[in-house]
Design an enzyme around this catalytic site. Structure first.
Site, PDB file in Angstrom:
ATOM      1  N   LYS A 122      50.290 -32.994  26.329  1.00 15.51           N
ATOM      2  CA  LYS A 122      49.283 -33.955  25.886  1.00 15.51           C
ATOM      3  C   LYS A 122      49.172 -33.861  24.366  1.00 15.51           C
ATOM      4  CE  LYS A 122      44.597 -35.586  26.653  1.00 15.51           C
ATOM      5  NZ  LYS A 122      44.334 -35.807  25.221  1.00 15.51           N
ATOM      6  N   ASP A 143      47.627 -35.092  20.583  1.00 22.68           N
ATOM      7  CA  ASP A 143      46.372 -35.520  19.988  1.00 22.68           C
ATOM      8  C   ASP A 143      46.672 -36.337  18.742  1.00 22.68           C
ATOM      9  OD1 ASP A 143      43.725 -35.853  19.497  1.00 22.68           O
ATOM     10  OD2 ASP A 143      43.353 -33.833  18.750  1.00 22.68           O
ATOM     11  N   GLU A 200      46.596 -29.129  23.772  1.00 25.07           N
ATOM     12  CA  GLU A 200      45.388 -29.764  24.277  1.00 25.07           C
ATOM     13  C   GLU A 200      45.399 -29.861  25.794  1.00 25.07           C
ATOM     14  OE1 GLU A 200      43.524 -34.149  23.886  1.00 25.07           O
ATOM     15  OE2 GLU A 200      43.828 -33.110  21.985  1.00 25.07           O
TER      16      GLU A 200
END
Length: 343
Positions: free
Chosen positions: A52, A54, A194
């Protein structure tokens, strides 16, 4: 179309012809495929897992000697990230549309706060002065050599992406893994990531949020709408004291609490100017919070906030400002809730 010719006949039958003219009109208008937050930690063998990231979601469309970058809301990004447009223009393949994320990296960790220093800049000299390089991470392929590929299964789209694109800085491929979701997430969290995005390997690319892409987070963080602010307290503070934030639920903007940390002086002053320009007499929250002396603003600014948990009263515990989200429409901001574990 050498990459497409390697597809088996059963998959080639899923392709849809899409001319360059139609692609130029249609693709930038399509909402991207989005991941739904979940608490599930048991997923089947037909799932793959990606890191994931960001950053800022981006759709990139290359047609001959032109490259267009668009945010998830359709905002043009070409002038803000010219080095990424140039990198795609240098690709041997001249007709493709790819889905990915623009990030700034601190070591091997994506840093949204660092990326903020690049946002809104178009002057090459101003961009250079930031000293912040950006990276384009690609994870999906929507169009290639006149063919719409979104009906292909994810694994096939990823294979085509690697055949069509030559990956070299600042363009990176987002690798995927298979295995136990809980173990992979624990390893991701230990590396300071994340979280993970779980994707059903056989799924087509469908615009919007569904059940084929799922977000598995290490830390609690999401977008909130700013509905007000407080005056600074103490001699050393400038700009404002805290942002008053909320989220949409059942047609109302619900109050989620104060965010008073994570700002530097420059951010405090810049945001105060924007907040003053959008001030309004009445609170946008329903019900209105008890915040004596608060200033209320039009609920249009979206910010990213990290926090430890939700309290029983529905407020954020230990919230921290992470940055402005220009790519998130305020009307779409809701409280992100995971589904029941292992449902």
């Amino acid at each position: 179309m050498p990459a497409l010719s390697l597809l088996p006949e059963t998959l080639r039958a899923r392709l849809r012809p899409l001319s360059p003219e139609a692609a130029a009109h249609e693709l930038p208008q399509r909402p991207p495929m989005l991941a739904r937050p979940t608490d599930r930690r048991v997923l089947g063998e037909d799932w793959v897992f990606e890191r994931k990231l960001d950053g800022i979601r981006v759709l990139a469309l290359r047609q001959g000697d032109r490259v267009r970058l668009r945010s998830r809301t359709g905002k043009p990004l070409d002038d803000f990230y010219p080095e990424l447009a140039a990198a795609l223009l240098a690709q041997p393949c001249t007709a493709f549309a790819v889905d990915g994320e623009i990030t700034a990296m601190r070591g091997e960790i994506t840093d949204f706060g660092l990326l903020q220093q690049r946002m809104g800049l178009t002057d090459p000299r101003a961009i250079a002065r930031t000293g912040v390089p950006v990276v384009l991470h690609l994870f999906d392929l929507l169009w290639l050599d006149g063919q719409d590929t979104t009906r292909l299964p994810l694994r096939a789209r990823k294979a085509l992406l690697h055949r069509a694109i030559e990956f070299a800085e600042p363009v990176r491929a987002v690798p995927h893994r298979t295995g136990d979701a809980a173990e992979l997430l624990a390893a991701a969290c230990a590396r300071g990531w994340e979280g993970l995005v779980a994707k059903r390997a056989g799924s087509a690319y469908r615009p919007g949020r569904g059940d084929d892409w799922l977000k598995l987070k290490c830390l609690s963080a999401q977008e909130f709408v700013v509905g007000g602010f407080t005056e600074p307290a103490g001699a050393g503070r400038s700009g404002f004291g805290a942002l008053l934030v909320g989220y949409h639920q059942d047609g109302r903007l619900r109050y989620a609490g104060r965010v008073g940390t994570g700002f530097d002086t420059r951010t405090l002053r810049a945001l105060r100017g924007y907040l003053d320009a959008t001030e309004q007499p009445r609170p946008p929250f329903d019900p209105a919070p008890r915040e004596p002396g608060a200033h209320w603003v039009k609920p249009v600014l979206v910010v990213q906030v990290g926090f430890t948990e939700w309290t029983r009263a529905g407020l954020l515990r230990q919230p921290r400002y992470l940055g402005v989200r220009e790519d998130r429409p305020a009307a779409e901001v809701v409280r992100e809730r995971g589904t029941a574990p292992d449902e």
